[in-house]
Design an enzyme around this catalytic site. Structure first.
Site, PDB file in Angstrom:
ATOM      1  N   SER A 162      -1.686   2.239   5.651  1.00  0.00           N
ATOM      2  CA  SER A 162      -0.652   3.014   4.980  1.00  0.00           C
ATOM      3  C   SER A 162       0.289   3.639   6.020  1.00  0.00           C
ATOM      4  O   SER A 162       0.848   2.919   6.842  1.00  0.00           O
ATOM      5  CB  SER A 162      -1.314   4.050   4.068  1.00  0.00           C
ATOM      6  OG  SER A 162      -0.373   4.680   3.241  1.00  0.00           O
ATOM      7  N   ASP A 263       1.842  -2.053  -5.406  1.00  0.00           N
ATOM      8  CA  ASP A 263       2.062  -1.017  -4.402  1.00  0.00           C
ATOM      9  C   ASP A 263       3.547  -0.975  -4.077  1.00  0.00           C
ATOM     10  O   ASP A 263       4.145  -2.010  -3.771  1.00  0.00           O
ATOM     11  CB  ASP A 263       1.250  -1.350  -3.150  1.00  0.00           C
ATOM     12  CG  ASP A 263       1.360  -0.301  -2.049  1.00  0.00           C
ATOM     13  OD1 ASP A 263       2.125   0.670  -2.210  1.00  0.00           O
ATOM     14  OD2 ASP A 263       0.671  -0.475  -1.025  1.00  0.00           O
ATOM     15  N   HIS A 293      -2.166   0.562  -4.154  1.00  0.00           N
ATOM     16  CA  HIS A 293      -2.264   1.240  -2.866  1.00  0.00           C
ATOM     17  C   HIS A 293      -3.534   2.096  -2.821  1.00  0.00           C
ATOM     18  O   HIS A 293      -3.745   2.950  -3.679  1.00  0.00           O
ATOM     19  CB  HIS A 293      -1.034   2.130  -2.644  1.00  0.00           C
ATOM     20  CG  HIS A 293      -0.908   2.646  -1.253  1.00  0.00           C
ATOM     21  ND1 HIS A 293      -0.277   1.933  -0.255  1.00  0.00           N
ATOM     22  CD2 HIS A 293      -1.333   3.789  -0.682  1.00  0.00           C
ATOM     23  CE1 HIS A 293      -0.318   2.632   0.870  1.00  0.00           C
ATOM     24  NE2 HIS A 293      -0.953   3.757   0.631  1.00  0.00           N
TER      25      HIS A 293
END
Length: 326
Positions: A162, A263, A293
């Protein structure tokens, strides 16, 4: 929350129970994330690994950078270990290195490598370039003290998830340009790379689990601070902050990059992988179907287990090591 017909059934069953991490209330988001991860960490076994905390000299005028350094218990009797510098996620604004202890422990057990998990300073209290400089300081420390730490200076990888994936990409770009530390491989999991927020997935996914466009807007605003603004700004933003802005990706190391179907970061990850390929970089790209995500936190789902195994295979190849079957 919107219903997503293509979401993996195993993930859909659990998605509604995940905490709401609203970055508009960062204090509460941090508290909820800590509560969720503390419960997970309570079950972690550190058997079969050795770990200690290192302190890398921080950037000029900044504190030392804490690093959680994991090795096999017999590391002192081995040759210098291939090593992964790992950077945790959290939208640049939440999280701690210890949250990824289970991941780091699994890599040490399965691959026999060392893993250095960096506790960089968080935004908005420390905006760019502070977090990136912390990560680069950790990388330099591993390389400069390789003999003492038992690290193989020619087999250093940089990885993250991320926002950590974005920091990993930025750190690797900086390492290439400064020429101080050779990076052998980069592992970019669901990376946050583009402050412009203009891709189709970023525009469309405004209500997806765990991460969505409203959080992404705030994440970049927190991270960029006075250096720029998110959401389509024409402000000068460094490619070290937002690697999707980099014009020259030549000379970067082989890369594994993963994205999730549902995502908002999906398309910027795919675009970055494509740009790397166009620059002559060897890339493996995988977009996992039915995922969102952070869905890898739901580790019992078959698609999550498949993604975790791919990371093992990719790192084994990237760092030229044998992997254990369990």
């Amino acid at each position: 929350m919107t219903t997503f017909p293509t979401m993996d059934p195993e993930l859909a069953a659990a998605a509604a129970m995940l905490p709401n991490l609203d970055f508009a209330d960062l204090t509460t988001a941090r508290e909820r994330f800590t509560a969720m991860t503390e419960a997970m960490l309570a079950e972690v076994s550190y058997e079969g690994v050795t770990w200690r905390e290192l302190a890398a000299p921080g950037p000029e005028g900044a504190p030392d950078v804490p690093i959680r350094f994991f090795t096999p218990p017999d590391a002192a009797r081995r040759d210098a270990l291939p090593t992964l510098l790992w950077i945790h996620g959290g939208g640049f604004a939440i999280g701690q290195a210890k949250v990824d202890d289970p991941f780091c422990i699994d890599l040490v057990r399965r691959l026999g490598i060392a893993v250095a998990s960096v506790d960089y300073r968080l935004a908005p209290e420390t905006p760019y370039p502070g977090p990136l400089r912390d990560c680069y300081a950790a990388l330099r420390h591993l390389h400069a003290n390789a003999a003492e730490l038992g690290v193989d200076p020619e087999r250093l990888a940089v990885g993250g998830q991320s926002a950590g994936g974005g920091l990993a990409a930025g750190t690797t770009l900086l390492a290439r340009d400064r020429g101080e530390v050779p990076v052998a491989f980069q592992l970019l999991q669901i990376p946050e790379l583009d402050d412009r927020l203009e891709t189709r997935s970023m525009v469309e996914f405004v209500d997806t689990p765990m991460w969505h466009r409203p959080n992404a807007v705030l994440s970049w605003q927190y991270y960029l601070g006075g250096n720029g603004t998110a959401a389509g700004s024409d402000a000068e933003v460094s490619p070290y902050a937002a690697p999707a802005r980099a014009q020259d990706l030549r000379g970067l190391p082989p890369t594994y990059l993963s994205t999730m179907e549902l995502d908002p970061l999906r398309d910027e990850g795919i675009a970055y992988a494509t740009a790397l390929l166009h620059a002559g970089v060897s890339v493996e790209l995988h977009s996992f179907p039915g995922t969102f995500h952070g869905s890898s936190l739901l580790a019992t789902a078959a698609v999550s287990a498949r993604g975790a195994e791919e990371v093992i295979v990719a790192l084994a190849r990237g760092l030229q090591v044998e992997r254990s079957s369990s």
